[in-house]
Write a protein that holds these residues in place. Structure first.
Motif, short mmCIF file in Angstrom:
data_model
loop_
_atom_site.label_atom_id
_atom_site.label_comp_id
_atom_site.label_asym_id
_atom_site.label_seq_id
_atom_site.Cartn_x
_atom_site.Cartn_y
_atom_site.Cartn_z
N ASP A 136 118.09 -76.25 1.93
CA ASP A 136 118.97 -75.98 0.90
C ASP A 136 118.75 -74.78 0.24
N ASN A 137 117.25 -74.29 -0.05
CA ASN A 137 116.95 -73.17 -1.12
C ASN A 137 117.25 -71.90 -0.18
N ASN A 138 117.20 -72.14 1.03
CA ASN A 138 117.26 -70.86 1.93
C ASN A 138 118.62 -70.88 2.74
N GLN A 139 119.56 -71.54 2.29
CA GLN A 139 120.91 -71.43 2.99
C GLN A 139 121.69 -70.06 3.22
N TYR A 140 121.56 -69.22 1.82
CA TYR A 140 122.06 -68.09 2.16
C TYR A 140 121.21 -67.19 2.99
N ARG A 141 120.08 -67.30 2.79
CA ARG A 141 119.32 -66.32 3.92
C ARG A 141 119.34 -66.52 5.43
N ILE A 142 119.44 -67.82 5.63
CA ILE A 142 119.69 -68.68 7.00
C ILE A 142 121.04 -67.92 7.58
N ILE A 143 122.12 -68.13 6.84
CA ILE A 143 123.29 -67.49 7.55
C ILE A 143 123.38 -66.05 7.47
N ALA A 144 122.85 -65.51 6.48
CA ALA A 144 122.83 -64.18 6.62
C ALA A 144 121.91 -63.46 7.63
N ALA A 145 121.03 -64.08 7.96
CA ALA A 145 120.02 -63.55 8.94
C ALA A 145 120.64 -63.73 10.27
N LEU A 146 121.14 -64.83 10.57
CA LEU A 146 121.75 -65.05 11.69
C LEU A 146 123.10 -63.96 12.02
N LEU A 147 123.93 -63.99 10.97
CA LEU A 147 125.03 -63.09 10.88
C LEU A 147 124.90 -61.61 11.29
N LYS A 148 123.68 -61.01 10.50
CA LYS A 148 123.10 -59.82 10.61
C LYS A 148 122.48 -59.51 12.16
N ALA A 149 122.03 -60.48 12.73
CA ALA A 149 121.56 -60.62 14.04
C ALA A 149 122.83 -60.38 14.87
N GLU A 150 124.04 -60.97 14.81
CA GLU A 150 124.96 -60.92 15.57
C GLU A 150 125.57 -59.65 15.37
N LEU A 151 125.84 -59.19 14.26
CA LEU A 151 126.47 -57.63 13.95
C LEU A 151 125.68 -56.47 14.53
N ASN A 152 124.36 -56.72 14.44
CA ASN A 152 123.53 -55.80 14.97
C ASN A 152 123.64 -55.87 16.57
N ARG A 153 123.56 -56.91 17.23
CA ARG A 153 123.89 -56.97 18.65
C ARG A 153 125.25 -56.29 19.01
N THR A 154 126.29 -56.52 18.18
CA THR A 154 127.57 -56.13 18.64
C THR A 154 127.43 -54.50 18.30
N ARG A 155 126.59 -53.90 17.27
CA ARG A 155 126.90 -52.51 17.25
C ARG A 155 125.94 -51.92 18.53
N GLN A 156 125.10 -52.55 18.64
CA GLN A 156 124.20 -52.08 19.85
C GLN A 156 125.10 -51.84 21.11
N TYR A 157 125.97 -53.02 21.24
CA TYR A 157 126.88 -53.10 22.79
C TYR A 157 127.78 -51.67 22.47
N PHE A 158 128.40 -51.77 21.31
CA PHE A 158 129.59 -50.56 21.10
C PHE A 158 129.00 -49.25 21.39
N ARG A 159 127.78 -49.00 20.70
CA ARG A 159 127.00 -47.58 20.93
C ARG A 159 127.02 -47.25 22.35
N LYS A 160 127.02 -48.26 23.37
CA LYS A 160 126.89 -47.84 24.72
C LYS A 160 128.13 -47.30 25.08
N TYR A 161 129.32 -47.61 24.70
CA TYR A 161 130.60 -47.36 24.70
C TYR A 161 131.10 -46.34 23.72
N THR A 162 130.67 -45.66 23.22
CA THR A 162 131.30 -44.75 22.24
C THR A 162 132.14 -43.78 22.47
#
Length: 333
Positions: A136-162
């Motif tokens: 409960d005390n880390n709910q925001y951090r957990i969601i934010a960390a997992l979402l940040k990881a997904e967005l980072n992966r997506t950016r890495q993918y799109f960089r290959k096809y710029t």
């Protein structure tokens, strides 16, 4: 003899370095689809309040979508079934609740893991009550960390096809850098407005770019940004029927958040768009980027039109990943 010893030492050091690189390179690719999270939690806790706490957290509805979709798709497996094939899952939450836990707490780990691009969260607690408290005390951090990881992966993918030409066009016209994937095509470009879109028979995934002067904090207020958005879209984005045009749906909630992206101040609007005079609609996310050095606001405004499918979350994330890549020349590293 000394030269021989020195040469041997160098060979050992180089071999060690190569071995480390090979070990890192030999890590397998992540498995699982975008937005999927695997939690390792024994059955005793999975079916108790501890499991329910995590399900409620990770599967709560995502903001700004026309249909209910969870933030993440959660699967749960016990430790006994956590085999090597599961250890490569893209996002892991490993839970251990036991009396013999020495250090209670939570850790966020993006390195030294089982697969390339993987993100792992570990939670340790002596009791279920303590686990729920930590979660409960880390709910925001957990969601934010997992979402940040997904967005980072997506950016890495799109960089290959710029698309180099499109990237350079955006940089020259708008004075900023942004990942521009080759799936984007130009829909409309004027001296004050750009519209790029990925069009398929079932999906329209687009982005608008425009700017205006920054005069005061009021220039980044929710009311000002929505009024600016609606006026610009009315002038530049016509609908399918005569007199119709894209606008914001004001009858439903539009969220407003502020944060820093790449060391510049950014405001986010998230809600639904509609076509005035027609039946089209879908989710939008707007990021208003403050270019303080040039006293202006540059807006990246994305939308999704996917009427035949209720699942739009991942397409929204793809656009967010691109918009969050915006950098101004004066942004500090």
């Amino acid at each position: 003899m000394k030269k021989l010893f020195l040469l041997s030492s160098i060979v050992v050091v180089i071999s060690t370095m190569i071995g480390c690189k090979e070990t890192k390179a030999l890590k397998p690719n992540i498995t699982g689809s975008m937005g999927e999270v695997l939690m390792v939690m024994d059955d005793k806790w999975r079916n108790s309040d501890a499991g329910e706490t995590m399900r409620a957290m990770l599967m709560q509805p995502m903001e700004g979508l026309p249909q209910v979709e969870p933030i993440f798709n959660l699967s749960i497996t016990p430790h006994r079934a956590f085999t090597s094939t599961m250890k490569t899952f893209r996002s892991l939450i490993v839970v251990r609740i036991a009396d013999d836990v020495e250090n209670e707490g939570i850790s966020f780990q993006s390195e030294d893991n089982y697969a390339k691009g993987q993100y792992i969260i570990r939670i340790f607690a002596k009791s279920e009550e303590k686990f729920i408290e930590i979660a409960d005390n880390n709910q925001y951090r957990i969601i934010a960390a997992l979402l940040k990881a997904e967005l980072n992966r997506t950016r890495q993918y799109f960089r290959k096809y710029t698309d180099g030409g499109l990237h350079n066009e955006i940089e020259k016209k708008w004075g900023m850098q942004m990942i521009a994937p080759n799936i984007f095509k130009k829909m409309k470009v004027t001296p004050t407005f750009s519209w790029y879109s990925n069009e398929t028979p079932t999906l329209s995934q687009g982005m608008f770019i425009y700017s205006f002067d920054y005069n005061s904090e009021e220039s980044l207020s929710k009311v000002y940004l929505l009024n600016k958005r609606d006026s610009i879209l009315k002038a530049n984005v016509p609908g399918p029927s005569d007199g119709s045009y894209m606008t914001s749906e004001h009858e439903l909630p539009i969220t407003y958040k502020a944060f820093d992206i790449n060391n510049h101040y950014t405001v986010e609007l998230r809600g639904l768009w509609k076509v005035q005079g027609d039946l089209m609609g879908g989710p939008f996310v707007t990021l208003a980027h403050l270019d303080y050095e040039n006293s202006r606001v540059v807006v990246t405004d994305s939308y999704i039109y996917y009427p035949e499918e209720p699942k739009k979350r991942n397409y929204v994330w793809q656009m967010e990943a691109l918009m969050q890549s915006v950098k101004f020349p004066d942004d500090k590293e």
